[in-house]
Design a protein around this motif. Structure first.
Motif, PDB file in Angstrom:
ATOM      1  N   SER A  25      86.473  25.570  35.012  1.00 28.34           N
ATOM      2  CA  SER A  25      87.705  25.346  35.765  1.00 28.34           C
ATOM      3  C   SER A  25      87.618  25.987  37.150  1.00 28.34           C
ATOM      4  O   SER A  25      88.086  25.429  38.143  1.00 28.34           O
ATOM      5  CB  SER A  25      88.890  25.914  34.989  1.00 28.34           C
ATOM      6  N   LEU A  26      87.008  27.173  37.224  1.00 23.93           N
ATOM      7  CA  LEU A  26      86.830  27.830  38.513  1.00 23.93           C
ATOM      8  C   LEU A  26      85.956  26.984  39.433  1.00 23.93           C
ATOM      9  O   LEU A  26      86.307  26.750  40.599  1.00 23.93           O
ATOM     10  CB  LEU A  26      86.188  29.199  38.304  1.00 23.93           C
ATOM     11  N   PHE A  27      84.819  26.517  38.916  1.00 21.34           N
ATOM     12  CA  PHE A  27      83.908  25.750  39.752  1.00 21.34           C
ATOM     13  C   PHE A  27      84.511  24.411  40.182  1.00 21.34           C
ATOM     14  O   PHE A  27      84.127  23.845  41.206  1.00 21.34           O
ATOM     15  CB  PHE A  27      82.607  25.497  38.992  1.00 21.34           C
ATOM     16  N   GLY A  28      85.436  23.892  39.389  1.00 18.81           N
ATOM     17  CA  GLY A  28      86.053  22.619  39.739  1.00 18.81           C
ATOM     18  C   GLY A  28      87.280  22.757  40.614  1.00 18.81           C
ATOM     19  O   GLY A  28      87.821  21.738  41.059  1.00 18.81           O
ATOM     20  N   ASP A  29      87.724  23.970  40.874  1.00 16.17           N
ATOM     21  CA  ASP A  29      88.902  24.209  41.720  1.00 16.17           C
ATOM     22  C   ASP A  29      88.427  24.432  43.146  1.00 16.17           C
ATOM     23  O   ASP A  29      87.757  25.428  43.442  1.00 16.17           O
ATOM     24  CB  ASP A  29      89.671  25.432  41.200  1.00 16.17           C
ATOM     25  N   ARG A  30      88.757  23.501  44.027  1.00 13.63           N
ATOM     26  CA  ARG A  30      88.247  23.561  45.399  1.00 13.63           C
ATOM     27  C   ARG A  30      88.649  24.868  46.099  1.00 13.63           C
ATOM     28  O   ARG A  30      87.835  25.495  46.774  1.00 13.63           O
ATOM     29  CB  ARG A  30      88.771  22.365  46.202  1.00 13.63           C
ATOM     30  N   ARG A  31      89.907  25.277  45.953  1.00 17.37           N
ATOM     31  CA  ARG A  31      90.372  26.462  46.681  1.00 17.37           C
ATOM     32  C   ARG A  31      89.689  27.736  46.176  1.00 17.37           C
ATOM     33  O   ARG A  31      89.149  28.514  46.947  1.00 17.37           O
ATOM     34  CB  ARG A  31      91.895  26.577  46.540  1.00 17.37           C
ATOM     35  N   ARG A  32      89.690  27.949  44.871  1.00 22.29           N
ATOM     36  CA  ARG A  32      89.103  29.170  44.322  1.00 22.29           C
ATOM     37  C   ARG A  32      87.582  29.183  44.510  1.00 22.29           C
ATOM     38  O   ARG A  32      86.983  30.242  44.746  1.00 22.29           O
ATOM     39  CB  ARG A  32      89.444  29.295  42.835  1.00 22.29           C
ATOM     40  N   MET A  33      86.962  28.007  44.442  1.00 23.88           N
ATOM     41  CA  MET A  33      85.511  27.944  44.614  1.00 23.88           C
ATOM     42  C   MET A  33      85.137  28.277  46.059  1.00 23.88           C
ATOM     43  O   MET A  33      84.142  28.968  46.320  1.00 23.88           O
ATOM     44  CB  MET A  33      85.009  26.557  44.228  1.00 23.88           C
ATOM     45  N   SER A  34      85.938  27.798  46.989  1.00 14.98           N
ATOM     46  CA  SER A  34      85.668  28.117  48.398  1.00 14.98           C
ATOM     47  C   SER A  34      85.786  29.604  48.644  1.00 14.98           C
ATOM     48  O   SER A  34      84.999  30.209  49.393  1.00 14.98           O
ATOM     49  CB  SER A  34      86.630  27.339  49.305  1.00 14.98           C
ATOM     50  N   ALA A  35      86.774  30.242  47.992  1.00 21.46           N
ATOM     51  CA  ALA A  35      86.943  31.693  48.157  1.00 21.46           C
ATOM     52  C   ALA A  35      85.758  32.441  47.573  1.00 21.46           C
ATOM     53  O   ALA A  35      85.286  33.443  48.155  1.00 21.46           O
ATOM     54  CB  ALA A  35      88.240  32.131  47.483  1.00 21.46           C
ATOM     55  N   LEU A  36      85.225  31.977  46.435  1.00 23.33           N
ATOM     56  CA  LEU A  36      84.072  32.642  45.829  1.00 23.33           C
ATOM     57  C   LEU A  36      82.839  32.518  46.718  1.00 23.33           C
ATOM     58  O   LEU A  36      82.105  33.493  46.934  1.00 23.33           O
ATOM     59  CB  LEU A  36      83.797  32.029  44.457  1.00 23.33           C
ATOM     60  N   LEU A  37      82.603  31.323  47.267  1.00 27.73           N
ATOM     61  CA  LEU A  37      81.426  31.121  48.110  1.00 27.73           C
ATOM     62  C   LEU A  37      81.555  31.840  49.447  1.00 27.73           C
ATOM     63  O   LEU A  37      80.538  32.151  50.085  1.00 27.73           O
ATOM     64  CB  LEU A  37      81.201  29.623  48.339  1.00 27.73           C
ATOM     65  N   ALA A  38      82.788  32.119  49.858  1.00 30.02           N
ATOM     66  CA  ALA A  38      82.973  32.850  51.117  1.00 30.02           C
ATOM     67  C   ALA A  38      82.431  34.265  51.009  1.00 30.02           C
ATOM     68  O   ALA A  38      82.089  34.902  52.018  1.00 30.02           O
ATOM     69  CB  ALA A  38      84.450  32.867  51.499  1.00 30.02           C
ATOM     70  N   GLU A  39      82.325  34.787  49.794  1.00 26.52           N
ATOM     71  CA  GLU A  39      81.789  36.129  49.585  1.00 26.52           C
ATOM     72  C   GLU A  39      80.277  36.138  49.448  1.00 26.52           C
ATOM     73  O   GLU A  39      79.659  37.207  49.382  1.00 26.52           O
ATOM     74  CB  GLU A  39      82.404  36.716  48.307  1.00 26.52           C
ATOM     75  N   ALA A  40      79.661  34.936  49.372  1.00 26.44           N
ATOM     76  CA  ALA A  40      78.225  34.859  49.107  1.00 26.44           C
ATOM     77  C   ALA A  40      77.414  35.237  50.339  1.00 26.44           C
ATOM     78  O   ALA A  40      77.787  34.915  51.467  1.00 26.44           O
ATOM     79  CB  ALA A  40      77.858  33.448  48.666  1.00 26.44           C
ATOM     80  N   PRO A  41      76.275  35.915  50.140  1.00 24.98           N
ATOM     81  CA  PRO A  41      75.374  36.200  51.272  1.00 24.98           C
ATOM     82  C   PRO A  41      74.837  34.886  51.846  1.00 24.98           C
ATOM     83  O   PRO A  41      74.721  33.866  51.139  1.00 24.98           O
ATOM     84  CB  PRO A  41      74.257  37.028  50.631  1.00 24.98           C
ATOM     85  N   ALA A  42      74.492  34.906  53.111  1.00 28.96           N
ATOM     86  CA  ALA A  42      73.985  33.700  53.770  1.00 28.96           C
ATOM     87  C   ALA A  42      72.711  33.205  53.105  1.00 28.96           C
ATOM     88  O   ALA A  42      72.491  31.990  52.983  1.00 28.96           O
ATOM     89  CB  ALA A  42      73.741  33.977  55.254  1.00 28.96           C
ATOM     90  N   GLU A  43      71.842  34.135  52.656  1.00 28.76           N
ATOM     91  CA  GLU A  43      70.596  33.729  52.014  1.00 28.76           C
ATOM     92  C   GLU A  43      70.866  32.994  50.695  1.00 28.76           C
ATOM     93  O   GLU A  43      70.146  32.058  50.329  1.00 28.76           O
ATOM     94  CB  GLU A  43      69.703  34.942  51.751  1.00 28.76           C
ATOM     95  N   SER A  44      71.916  33.421  49.991  1.00 30.33           N
ATOM     96  CA  SER A  44      72.258  32.751  48.736  1.00 30.33           C
ATOM     97  C   SER A  44      72.769  31.336  48.995  1.00 30.33           C
ATOM     98  O   SER A  44      72.468  30.395  48.243  1.00 30.33           O
ATOM     99  CB  SER A  44      73.319  33.559  47.976  1.00 30.33           C
ATOM    100  N   LEU A  45      73.551  31.187  50.058  1.00 33.53           N
ATOM    101  CA  LEU A  45      74.049  29.852  50.387  1.00 33.53           C
ATOM    102  C   LEU A  45      72.905  28.913  50.765  1.00 33.53           C
ATOM    103  O   LEU A  45      72.942  27.710  50.477  1.00 33.53           O
ATOM    104  CB  LEU A  45      75.063  29.937  51.528  1.00 33.53           C
ATOM    105  N   GLU A  46      71.858  29.448  51.397  1.00 33.35           N
ATOM    106  CA  GLU A  46      70.702  28.617  51.742  1.00 33.35           C
ATOM    107  C   GLU A  46      70.009  28.095  50.487  1.00 33.35           C
ATOM    108  O   GLU A  46      69.539  26.955  50.442  1.00 33.35           O
ATOM    109  CB  GLU A  46      69.722  29.427  52.593  1.00 33.35           C
ATOM    110  N   VAL A  47      69.961  28.929  49.429  1.00 37.71           N
ATOM    111  CA  VAL A  47      69.377  28.483  48.162  1.00 37.71           C
ATOM    112  C   VAL A  47      70.184  27.323  47.595  1.00 37.71           C
ATOM    113  O   VAL A  47      69.631  26.314  47.140  1.00 37.71           O
ATOM    114  CB  VAL A  47      69.314  29.651  47.166  1.00 37.71           C
TER     115      VAL A  47
END
Length: 865
Positions: free
Chosen positions: A185-207
């Motif tokens: 449910s978290l991964f399918g929720d656009r708002r909460r998922m965006s907030a989680l990825l906003a905390e991710a390091p840039a290197e993790s987002l590149e992966v």
């Protein structure tokens, strides 16, 4: 159930099929003809057959790209999915307008072909289709998506799942099921998922960016780097095996903006124009190619007139014979192979079936060659359009690494006629005189019939399309790359102005590739021996017999004025040549072909007279006076004196020597000439000896003796046992009457209207028999559910007699003479003499059944109000 009560949703594909009308069932059986062979006993069996792997694979292979993408999206959606969920996967968060407009048509096609069932709030893909299209480590999905969170965590320990939930910022739960649900449910929720990825390091987002469009799997070490550890701790990457991680489907969909595919293709690519010319120029160029095609086929058959090449033991033409034929036709070997295969497909060439089997012209060739040129061309074009033999494969290798030879086995490709027709209908959809680019044609075909997997430029359909474009130009179907008017007429485009090549919207059946077909002329005077099978009856979109006759006549009418008129004269030159400024009438061409050798071909044909060619005419029974009269009659220029001298000189020496069978002998009234022959060293191989002043004997056979003396410069003539000069006119060698090779169909034939109507009646009647509610007989023999009813003979007779009186229908089990059992619903009319006469709902007709073959009978239950 009240009239305003909404019917319940179908619980299976069989129930969904029961809600269809006859037109919808007919469309299903027409789109998937394998379902009707043999005719299913009821709708349950039809649904079961529609879900078999072989049938589903075949149905998927006939979908266009967007409809297939829709099926692929359903395979990664929840089961069941709503239409809104499917729309989100196809159109994304931005709701692409083109996808929104095209999706209802794609869903309708999937539903019509029984690959999808259920209402829009509960869409279900057929289980087999879902298994084929759903992602797995062994078979990645074409969407590039991986497994869902629930699937990826199936073997994970409860403790580890709780750790991931906590790291993702969710509250811990009491069980793994609720934890996985919360994570999904978290991964399918656009708002909460965006907030989680906003905390991710840039290197993790590149992966994540490297995995987002697939493949979703990656390799990690036993001690992952920090950027990977951050993703693994929060479940954005999940382990699937030691050293392997996968991006969950919900995560990828969020990063993709909801898209299941990187590039949805709701609209077919347009066929682009490469050049545009005046239609008259195109028609003239095509007519020129058509004339060349006729001349090439005639020349090929004349070269094989006295018996063609030998048939290989494995079948087909040897490479040496193909090379010799190519030299005789002054063509490359691939082009020679094309003309040989075309003549074979048209029924003009066949094996003679003798002990030393050889290829020869068929008796139909003699009839074909007498027809008007335009009619001959139409027959060649139709044979090419309908044939499944593929000359482009010649020289390649089969599955057993054997070389594929011309006229040999292994050249049939059932997709060839459909690809040819589709390419030509795409050309017909362009403005007249417009030639397309080959790349745009290939792109359109690839959209209409995509490969399930990576698209390649060397797949069979792409090669067939390229060969179609080149062969159509050789044959005169196209001129300078554009479809000619006569070819449009042959395709029936005039009768179907919106048919060939017309775009009727994405997802439509027409857009999926149902080109109009072609046919042979039928009616009085049609003597073609193979018209009944030259156009496969199973091909989609074929014209009716009447339409085929009209199309063929129209093509002949358009082409005939464009072909050059045959001439009745030549131009004799002083250098012992004759120039034919155009095609010659057949009798003139035949005689001139014996009297002279062809020196060059083209717009004008040049013939050269030689002593050998003149002797050939004399051997054929002509006299010198005949030849002089023939040339004077057919030459627009005076007969040159050198040619007159040549004919007279050869005629004076022709037959002066006589060769007969002794083993062989030579006789001549001029003993001085015989002395000259004996003295010639070149005669040593003939082993001659004098028997009399005017007779020589030889140990060579007569044919070898004739050839030997002619090589020495003499002009001997063969004689019979009575001493008469033998006329050595070459007898044309013909095979026995043959039909053209039968095209190899691509799957079962499409059923015609009569068969469809009968099949649907039988299926519905069988379904009525299998699903009709019935009353159990009081003393009925115990039976398993779904088995045939079992009653005693006395009860069977009594129930039948009662049904006659009440006029009610009953349910029976019946075993026919072959031992085949079936269930039927019948309305008895009469019972007498051990037989029951009844209206059989299964067969939709009145039938008579022996009572001893009825296993049992049961009354149908009363319908509930």
């Amino acid at each position: 159930m009240s009239s305003d009560e909404k019917p319940s949703a179908p619980r299976s594909l069989a129930e969904a099929l029961r809600t269809r009308d006859d037109a919808s069932l007919a469309a299903l059986l027409r789109a998937r003809p394998d379902l009707v062979t043999p005719v299913p006993t009821d709708l349950t069996q039809l649904a079961s057959r529609a879900g078999t792997r072989a049938s589903v694979v075949r149905a998927l292979e006939h979908l266009d790209r967007f409809t297939l993408q829709t099926a692929e999206a359903l395979a990664v959606a929840a089961e069941p999915a709503t239409y809104e969920e499917l729309l989100g996967l196809m159109a994304g968060d931005a709701r692409d307008a083109a996808v929104v407009a095209a999706l209802p048509g794609a869903v309708a096609v999937l539903r019509e072909q029984a690959l999808l069932w259920g209402d829009d709030d509960r869409l279900r893909l057929v289980r087999t289709a879902r298994e084929l299209l759903a992602p797995s480590p062994q078979h990645p999905s074409p969407t590039g998506l991986g497994p869902s969170v629930r699937e990826a965590t199936a073997g994970m320990s409860p403790g580890r799942i709780q750790e991931i939930v906590t790291a993702a910022g969710l509250a811990s739960t009491h069980d793994s099921v609720s934890a996985v649900t919360a994570l999904a449910s978290l991964f399918g929720d656009r708002r909460r998922m965006s907030a989680l990825l906003a905390e991710a390091p840039a290197e993790s987002l590149e992966v994540l960016e490297r995995l987002v469009w697939g493949p979703p799997y990656g390799q990690v070490t036993a001690d992952p780097a920090a950027r990977l550890r951050w993703l693994l701790d929060r479940g954005l990457l999940l382990p699937t095996a030691p050293g392997t991680v996968v991006m969950p489907r919900e995560v990828a969909l969020h990063l993709r903006g909801g898209h299941a595919h990187r590039r949805p293709e709701p609209v077919p690519p347009a066929v682009e124009a490469a050049a545009a010319r005046r239609p008259q120029v195109v028609d003239a160029a095509a007519a020129g190619q058509a004339y060349t095609a006729l001349a090439t086929v005639e020349e090929l058959l004349k070269d094989w007139d006295e018996g063609g090449p030998a048939v290989l033991r494995a079948g087909g033409l040897s490479q040496r014979d193909l090379k010799r034929t190519a030299v005789a036709l002054d063509l490359s070997e691939p082009m020679a192979a094309f003309w040989v295969e075309l003549a074979y497909a048209a029924g003009l060439i066949a094996s003679d079936g003798e002990a030393d089997e050889r290829y020869a012209a068929t008796p139909f060739f003699d009839e074909w060659v007498e027809r008007p040129p335009a009619e001959r061309w139409v027959l060649l074009a139709q044979a090419w359009l309908a044939g499944t033999r593929t000359p482009g494969l010649i020289g390649g290798r089969d599955a057993k690494e054997r070389t594929l030879s011309a006229l040999g086995p292994g050249l049939d490709r059932s997709a060839a006629p459909e690809v040819r027709r589709r390419v030509l209908t795409l050309l017909a959809g362009l403005p007249e005189g417009t030639a397309p680019t080959a790349e745009s044609v290939l792109a359109r075909l690839a959209w209409e019939r995509p490969l399930r997997g990576p698209q390649r430029d060397d797949d069979l359909r792409s090669r067939l399309a390229r060969w179609t474009l080149s062969e159509a130009e050789l044959l005169g179907i196209t001129g300078r790359g554009a479809l000619s008017s006569q070819a449009r007429a042959l395709l029936g485009a005039a009768a179907h102005p919106h048919g060939p090549g017309a775009d009727e919207g994405p997802g439509s059946a027409q857009d999926a590739g149902s080109p109009q077909g072609v046919g042979f002329p039928q009616g009085p005077g049609d003597k073609l021996p193979f018209h009944h099978h030259a156009v496969p009856a199973h091909a989609p979109g074929l014209l009716s017999p009447a339409e085929r006759a009209v199309a063929s006549a129209a093509a002949v009418r358009l082409l005939a004025p464009l072909l050059p008129e045959p001439l009745d004269h030549v131009l004799l030159q002083a250098d012992l040549t004759a120039v034919a400024p155009g095609p010659l009438h057949r009798p003139l061409a035949d005689v001139l072909g014996v009297l002279a050798d062809v020196e060059s071909k083209g717009g004008a044909t040049v013939y050269r007279f030689t002593p050998g060619s003149v002797r050939r005419a004399l051997d054929a029974g002509r006299t010198a006076s005949d030849l002089h009269a023939f040339l004077a009659e057919h030459s627009r220029t005076p007969v040159p004196q050198p040619l007159t001298y040549l004919i007279d000189d050869v005629a004076r020496r022709h037959g002066h020597l006589r060769v007969g069978a002794a083993s062989a002998y030579v006789r001549c009234d001029d003993d001085a000439m015989l002395n000259e022959i004996l003295a010639d060293k070149r005669a040593a191989a003939l082993r001659l000896r004098r028997l009399a002043p005017t007779v020589l004997a030889a140990q060579a056979d007569p044919a070898a003796l004739l050839d030997g003396l002619r090589a020495m410069g003499f002009a001997p003539a063969a004689e019979s046992a009575e001493g008469d000069v033998l006329i050595t006119r070459a007898d044309a060698h013909r095979s026995p009457p043959r039909t053209a090779p039968e095209p190899v169909p691509e799957g079962p034939p499409v059923p015609d209207g009569t068969l469809l109507s009968a099949a649907i009646r039988a299926i519905r009647a069988g379904d009525l028999a299998s699903t009709a509610p019935r009353k159990p007989a009081e003393d009925a023999i115990a039976q398993a559910p779904g088995a045939l009813p079992r009653t005693s003979p006395a009860d069977t007779l009594a129930t039948m007699q009662a049904a006659v009186l009440t006029g009610e229908a009953v349910w029976i089990g019946y075993v026919n003479a072959e031992g085949s059992a079936s269930q039927r619903v019948i309305a008895p009319v009469r019972v007498e003499g051990g037989f029951v006469t009844a209206y059989d709902h299964t067969a939709d007709e009145v039938r008579t059944y022996p009572l001893h073959r009825i296993t049992g009978v049961a009354e149908l239950a009363d319908d509930e109000a």
